[in-house]
Structures are given as C-alpha cells and as structure tokens.
Motif scaffolding. Sequence first.
Motif, PDB file in Angstrom:
ATOM      1  N   TYR A   1     -12.315  10.614  -6.075  1.00 36.77           N
ATOM      2  CA  TYR A   1     -11.156  10.765  -6.941  1.00 36.77           C
ATOM      3  C   TYR A   1     -11.454  10.270  -8.351  1.00 36.77           C
ATOM      4  CZ  TYR A   1      -8.576  11.393  -2.567  1.00 36.77           C
ATOM      5  OH  TYR A   1      -8.129  11.849  -1.354  1.00 36.77           O
ATOM      6  N   THR A   2     -10.634  10.732  -9.271  1.00 42.20           N
ATOM      7  CA  THR A   2     -10.692  10.265 -10.654  1.00 42.20           C
ATOM      8  C   THR A   2      -9.458   9.394 -10.921  1.00 42.20           C
ATOM      9  OG1 THR A   2     -11.861  12.227 -11.398  1.00 42.20           O
ATOM     10  CG2 THR A   2     -10.712  10.940 -13.082  1.00 42.20           C
ATOM     11  N   PHE A   3      -9.686   8.199 -11.475  1.00 41.23           N
ATOM     12  CA  PHE A   3      -8.594   7.261 -11.720  1.00 41.23           C
ATOM     13  C   PHE A   3      -8.508   6.958 -13.213  1.00 41.23           C
ATOM     14  CE2 PHE A   3     -10.355   6.287  -7.507  1.00 41.23           C
ATOM     15  CZ  PHE A   3      -9.236   6.477  -6.716  1.00 41.23           C
ATOM     16  N   ASP A   4      -7.322   7.123 -13.776  1.00 42.17           N
ATOM     17  CA  ASP A   4      -7.141   6.722 -15.167  1.00 42.17           C
ATOM     18  C   ASP A   4      -6.615   5.285 -15.219  1.00 42.17           C
ATOM     19  OD1 ASP A   4      -4.485   6.868 -14.389  1.00 42.17           O
ATOM     20  OD2 ASP A   4      -4.100   8.741 -15.465  1.00 42.17           O
ATOM     21  N   ASN A   5      -6.463   4.760 -16.447  1.00 42.72           N
ATOM     22  CA  ASN A   5      -6.051   3.359 -16.613  1.00 42.72           C
ATOM     23  C   ASN A   5      -4.677   3.089 -16.004  1.00 42.72           C
ATOM     24  OD1 ASN A   5      -8.420   2.942 -17.962  1.00 42.72           O
ATOM     25  ND2 ASN A   5      -7.503   3.019 -20.008  1.00 42.72           N
TER      26      ASN A   5
ATOM     27  N   TYR B   1      -3.247   4.542 -13.503  1.00 43.26           N
ATOM     28  CA  TYR B   1      -3.323   4.527 -12.040  1.00 43.26           C
ATOM     29  C   TYR B   1      -3.925   3.202 -11.562  1.00 43.26           C
ATOM     30  CZ  TYR B   1      -3.607   6.363  -7.308  1.00 43.26           C
ATOM     31  OH  TYR B   1      -3.417   6.573  -5.956  1.00 43.26           O
ATOM     32  N   LEU B   2      -4.958   2.738 -12.276  1.00 47.70           N
ATOM     33  CA  LEU B   2      -5.594   1.476 -11.890  1.00 47.70           C
ATOM     34  C   LEU B   2      -4.650   0.291 -12.070  1.00 47.70           C
ATOM     35  CD1 LEU B   2      -9.194   1.989 -13.328  1.00 47.70           C
ATOM     36  CD2 LEU B   2      -8.478   2.010 -10.917  1.00 47.70           C
ATOM     37  N   GLU B   3      -3.767   0.376 -13.050  1.00 50.94           N
ATOM     38  CA  GLU B   3      -2.758  -0.673 -13.196  1.00 50.94           C
ATOM     39  C   GLU B   3      -1.835  -0.695 -11.993  1.00 50.94           C
ATOM     40  OE1 GLU B   3      -0.707  -0.095 -16.829  1.00 50.94           O
ATOM     41  OE2 GLU B   3      -2.431  -0.599 -18.115  1.00 50.94           O
ATOM     42  N   CYS B   4      -1.488   0.475 -11.507  1.00 52.00           N
ATOM     43  CA  CYS B   4      -0.657   0.557 -10.307  1.00 52.00           C
ATOM     44  C   CYS B   4      -1.400   0.006  -9.099  1.00 52.00           C
ATOM     45  CB  CYS B   4      -0.238   2.008 -10.063  1.00 52.00           C
ATOM     46  SG  CYS B   4       0.850   2.233  -8.625  1.00 52.00           S
ATOM     47  N   VAL B   5      -2.701   0.279  -9.022  1.00 52.92           N
ATOM     48  CA  VAL B   5      -3.519  -0.262  -7.937  1.00 52.92           C
ATOM     49  C   VAL B   5      -3.463  -1.787  -7.942  1.00 52.92           C
ATOM     50  CG1 VAL B   5      -5.882  -0.505  -7.089  1.00 52.92           C
ATOM     51  CG2 VAL B   5      -5.046   1.731  -7.830  1.00 52.92           C
ATOM     52  N   SER B   6      -3.592  -2.373  -9.126  1.00 50.47           N
ATOM     53  CA  SER B   6      -3.555  -3.837  -9.244  1.00 50.47           C
ATOM     54  C   SER B   6      -2.191  -4.396  -8.863  1.00 50.47           C
ATOM     55  CB  SER B   6      -3.906  -4.251 -10.674  1.00 50.47           C
ATOM     56  OG  SER B   6      -5.215  -3.864 -11.000  1.00 50.47           O
ATOM     57  N   ASP B   7      -1.136  -3.665  -9.186  1.00 45.05           N
ATOM     58  CA  ASP B   7       0.206  -4.156  -8.880  1.00 45.05           C
ATOM     59  C   ASP B   7       0.435  -4.290  -7.383  1.00 45.05           C
ATOM     60  OD1 ASP B   7       0.768  -4.249 -11.558  1.00 45.05           O
ATOM     61  OD2 ASP B   7       1.755  -2.283 -11.611  1.00 45.05           O
ATOM     62  N   HIS B   8      -0.290  -3.514  -6.587  1.00 45.75           N
ATOM     63  CA  HIS B   8      -0.109  -3.546  -5.138  1.00 45.75           C
ATOM     64  C   HIS B   8      -1.098  -4.480  -4.440  1.00 45.75           C
ATOM     65  CE1 HIS B   8       2.121   0.140  -6.100  1.00 45.75           C
ATOM     66  NE2 HIS B   8       2.711   0.028  -4.909  1.00 45.75           N
ATOM     67  N   MET B   9      -1.880  -5.203  -5.213  1.00 39.97           N
ATOM     68  CA  MET B   9      -2.928  -6.017  -4.601  1.00 39.97           C
ATOM     69  C   MET B   9      -2.362  -7.163  -3.762  1.00 39.97           C
ATOM     70  SD  MET B   9      -6.022  -8.151  -6.424  1.00 39.97           S
ATOM     71  CE  MET B   9      -6.955  -9.352  -5.482  1.00 39.97           C
ATOM     72  N   LYS B  10      -1.419  -7.914  -4.337  1.00 36.15           N
ATOM     73  CA  LYS B  10      -0.924  -9.106  -3.648  1.00 36.15           C
ATOM     74  C   LYS B  10      -0.222  -8.767  -2.336  1.00 36.15           C
ATOM     75  CE  LYS B  10      -0.527 -12.185  -7.618  1.00 36.15           C
ATOM     76  NZ  LYS B  10       0.373 -13.076  -8.420  1.00 36.15           N
TER      77      LYS B  10
ATOM     78  N   PRO C   1      -4.277  10.516  -6.093  1.00 38.73           N
ATOM     79  CA  PRO C   1      -5.047  10.719  -7.325  1.00 38.73           C
ATOM     80  C   PRO C   1      -5.666  12.115  -7.386  1.00 38.73           C
ATOM     81  CG  PRO C   1      -6.303   9.412  -5.778  1.00 38.73           C
ATOM     82  CD  PRO C   1      -4.938   9.604  -5.151  1.00 38.73           C
ATOM     83  N   ILE C   2      -6.217  12.441  -8.526  1.00 39.70           N
ATOM     84  CA  ILE C   2      -6.816  13.755  -8.760  1.00 39.70           C
ATOM     85  C   ILE C   2      -8.260  13.737  -8.267  1.00 39.70           C
ATOM     86  CG2 ILE C   2      -7.449  15.461 -10.507  1.00 39.70           C
ATOM     87  CD1 ILE C   2      -5.224  14.282 -12.255  1.00 39.70           C
ATOM     88  N   LEU C   3      -8.628  14.767  -7.513  1.00 36.21           N
ATOM     89  CA  LEU C   3     -10.009  14.904  -7.084  1.00 36.21           C
ATOM     90  C   LEU C   3     -10.876  15.224  -8.294  1.00 36.21           C
ATOM     91  CD1 LEU C   3      -9.638  16.935  -3.770  1.00 36.21           C
ATOM     92  CD2 LEU C   3     -10.514  14.596  -3.991  1.00 36.21           C
TER      93      LEU C   3
END
Length: 598
Positions: A183-187, A189-198, A348-350
């Motif tokens: 997949y390709t991740f933009d900034n 999307y990665l912020e959303c990834v971090s928000d779900h970490m905890k 995410p986008i392939l």
Amino acid sequence: MTSAMTMILWLVTVTIVSTTTTNATGLKCDSVRSYFENEGFPLSDIPKEAISSKELKVCGSASSGGEVCCSADMELRLQARARDSHEKTARETLHKLHQILTARGNKFHVLFKDLLAGSKRGFHDMFKKTYGILYEQNAYVFTDFFQELESYYAKGTVDLDDCLDNFFNILYQKMFIVLNSQYTFDNKYLECVSDHMKEMKPFGDVPPKLSVQIKRSFVATRAFSQALTVAANVLKNMQTLKPSADCAAALTKMTACPYCIGIPNNVLACSDMCTNVMKGCLAQHAALDAEWNHFVDAVDKIADRLIGPFNVEVLVRPINLKISEAIMNFQENSQDVSQRVFTGCGRPILGKRRRRDDHELQLETLNFDQDPVVTDDRAQDNAVHMDKVVKEIRQRVRDSKQFWVYLPYRLCNDGGLVVQPTNTKECWNGTHVDKYRYPVASDGESQKNNAEVRSVGPRSTIVRDQLYALTTITNRLKLAFNGQDVEWMDSEETYFGSGSGSGDGSFTDDEDGFKESSGYGPPEPEPPKQQPPPVVHEVETPPRMKIEPKNVGANNVNNQTNAENGASRQKMSLSRALTTYLLPIVMMWFGGCLTEWL
C-alpha cells in the motif's frame, strides 16, 4: 665555693624571670626576637626594648604590665599571617573532601558513559545481524533514541515520557509500512495510524514497562551524579569564605600574642581555647551542618535504589532484548493490527511495486562506530565496577556526616595549634600560661556564649547559596528515591555544575516488584523559579520503504539471554518463530506480487 655556686644560680634564675615575665623592672624581649626574625620581620622593626602596649588592639590587653615586645604595625602583620594561616588550613581540609567526591563522581560518570556506549553498540550489532538492511535503513530511529537518553543524563532537558512515546510511535509507523508494503500511505493516513496506537497496543506491554524502568533508573542515576557535583561545588565555594574581623583578632590572640608579651619556647594554646576560637571562626560553616546531614541521608537512600530496583546496568545492557520483544509482539499481531487500522482509518491505496535500485538502498551514515569499542568483558567489568563505585561513594558520603560541626576540632588537632587535651595547665589561655577558665561553646552557628569570638556576623551570601543548593538537590534525591520525575534547569550538565529546580509526578506501574514505604514524606517546597521551556519533539513522517528484509532464523534473537536482570527468557516455540519471522516475509512477498499483477 658553695656560696659562689648559690650566687650564680640565683643570678641565672633572676635573669630568666626578668626575660619571660613582667615585673617592676620592665619586660625583657631578647628571648622572642628570634621568633620575629624567623617570621620575616626586619631587625629594624623589632623593638630592642619593651614598649608600651597602648597602641596594640589585640595583644595589649594580655600584657599585665602595660609593656609588649611588638609594635602596632607588627601586630597588624601578625594578625594577617594568623588569618592567612587559618584560611589555608581550612581550605586544605575542605579541598580534601572536595577531591574525594570529585574523583568518585568522575569515575561513576565515566563508567556510566561506557555502559551506555556498550549497550548502544550491542544493540546495533544484534539488530544489524537480525534484521539486516531493514534495520540499517532505519537505524536513525534507534540512534536518535539513544541520543535522547544520553542528552537526559548530560543535561536533564529531555522529557523521558516524550522520548519513549516518540520512539515507539516512529517504530510503529515504520513497521506498519514494512508489513503493509503493498500500500501507499500519505502523511494524513500515517497520522491516523499513530492515533490508533495506544488503543491497539501493537507492542504489547513492553512500552509502558520500559518507560517506567527507564524513567526510574535514569532519573535516579542523574540525581545521584548531580548530587556529587553539588556537594563538590559546595565544598569548593565554601573555600572562598573569608574569616571575620573578630575571628582574625581571636586567631592573633591565640597564636601571636604570647610572643608579643615575651613568652618564648613556642607555647601552644589550651585545647578548649582553640576550640572556642575555631567554633567562632567557623560558625558560618556550621550553618551548613543540618542540610548537609539531610543530603547525606538522601544520597545513602538513592544509592540503595541504584544497587537495587533502579539499577541502571540491569536496565541498559539488555535494552536490545526488550525492544526486540516489542517488535516480535507487533509481528505476531500484525494482521490484526492492520485490519483494525484499516477499519478505523480506511483502506489505503494499493501502490505499484518498484524494483530496488541503488539509490533506494543507499545506507545512511551511522554514528555507532564513533563510540569506543566496549567488549562484553569490559561491559561486565563496568557493571561490577558500577556497583562497587556506588557503594564506595555511599560510604564516603556517610563518613562526611556532621563534617561541618567537627571541622573546628579537626583544625585544632590537625593544625598543631594546641597542647594535648590532658595538659590543662601548661598552655596559653589568652592572658598567660595556665588553665583555660572559660567553658566550651556549643556546636553550630549560634556562638552567643563563645568567650573568644563574640560576633560571627550575618549569614554570608555564599552560605545562603550553598544552603539552597543542598536543599534543592536533597529534594530531588527524595523525588528520585520515590520513583518520581525531576525537573532540571537548562543550564545544568552532569559534572559541570549544579542548578535548581523541582519535580513531581509518580509511577503507578510496579512491574519490577518495587512496593515498599519510601521513607520520605512530601518534599519541602522550593523557592519560586523560572520554569524551563517545554521540549518540543517533532515526529518525522517516515518515507515509503521498498526493501526486502533478510531471512533470518528464529534463534538469532532468542539465543541471547537476559542474565543481567536475573530473569531467564522463555524459549521461542516453533509456531512463534514461524509467526514472528516467516509469516511477515511471505505476506510482503505476496503483497509485492499482487501489486505487480495489478
């Protein structure tokens, strides 16, 4: 013949008495001229005959006959020499303890730096061997982490909570990208990834446990090191304290006045007289005693923590295994984590998989090789030495308890100023050779009943500054002992000075079995101070990675043991090994093939 001998003896007796005492015929000064000559006085300045004592401010009162063997100018110079001699003796005594604490503190500092450097190198070697090019392309994540730990120890300006949060957050993003490389991740999307970490806890319970351990250990280690710096600086600064005018007069009366009134034979002061003089001269020093004793107790307690539950060596050396365990936890749960992220952040986008090229695989220059090589044997030696040095320092600091109230006795005895305590009559009592009739003053700053030094003056700014420094570092030691955070001023640097500040906060995680009464109550409030600016940490958005991780066996990580912290690691099962290493590789290969087909 007998009458002639009797006459000779009588003449000799009369001569001796006339040269050593004051009588109706006047004082004879021949017997003390040699003393003044040895002190460097020109012969022209030394009175050949006894002179009036009216011009003398100190020694004149000791002359019962109103005559002395030194002039007012000589008395001034004798007073200056007595003061300088006292300053030198006091300075040398303080300097000895200053050197002891400085040497032990520097040794502790060097051993800790070697321990941290050895841990960093061991981390690099293990991860390079285990994860290969995948680690090397992202090594800056780990080098930055170690750099933050080093910066905290050196300056204290790093927020350890932010340091750990940022490290695991960036590591989380990097691994998420690697494990979902199709997949390709933009900034955004990665912020959303971090928000779900905890909420997902991809690394298991390693981050919170490691965070507690690092904070407790590094806070206690820095507080201990800083405590030695502060104590050494207090001793150094107190060497600049000048004696008062009353002290200089008392020193002159004790050491020089016997010669001014014509008493030869190097008569020494009575023990109790010297004690009173020194207690009056060192009353400002005695003002530090109570805070110094509190400081000694605090160092003693934090040393127990460093040898026990807050042992930095137990934490630092196996830190590579702890982080590796976190990574394995993520790899085992990678599919579940990814699906939950996709549910929360969207699919995410392939991306189209590109083939590797030299530019994409260009390795970043690492800083590990700049550190001195620390072998396993040397690291083990450092660990042994670390505990030994902490124990030595603790004992040295213990020995300094009540140092300031014992200082007057030490200067009298070590300075050769007094006769033996049992000799109470053949000593100089301030007016003549006889028993000292005044009581010994009490210990401490108050010298109201001191017969020799009536006034000690207001508390010096130097003393007030040292009291504040001792109070501040003692409060910090108490916080560190209780496992709490400590705030440090920006200008502070380990073994390059001390400052002021306070800390608060507490730990609730007790995974290391640390449950006991602290022995300390709430810290005393500190004077208001300017708070340091908050440390702002920017999370770098990780670039997209197109790499193929090295295939490694499951035993590369788990063959290492965690003997340092006394706990044996569980052997990895075959299913865990397959899940940990082979499954992510297969998934990445499958994802890459899928993108090429698309």
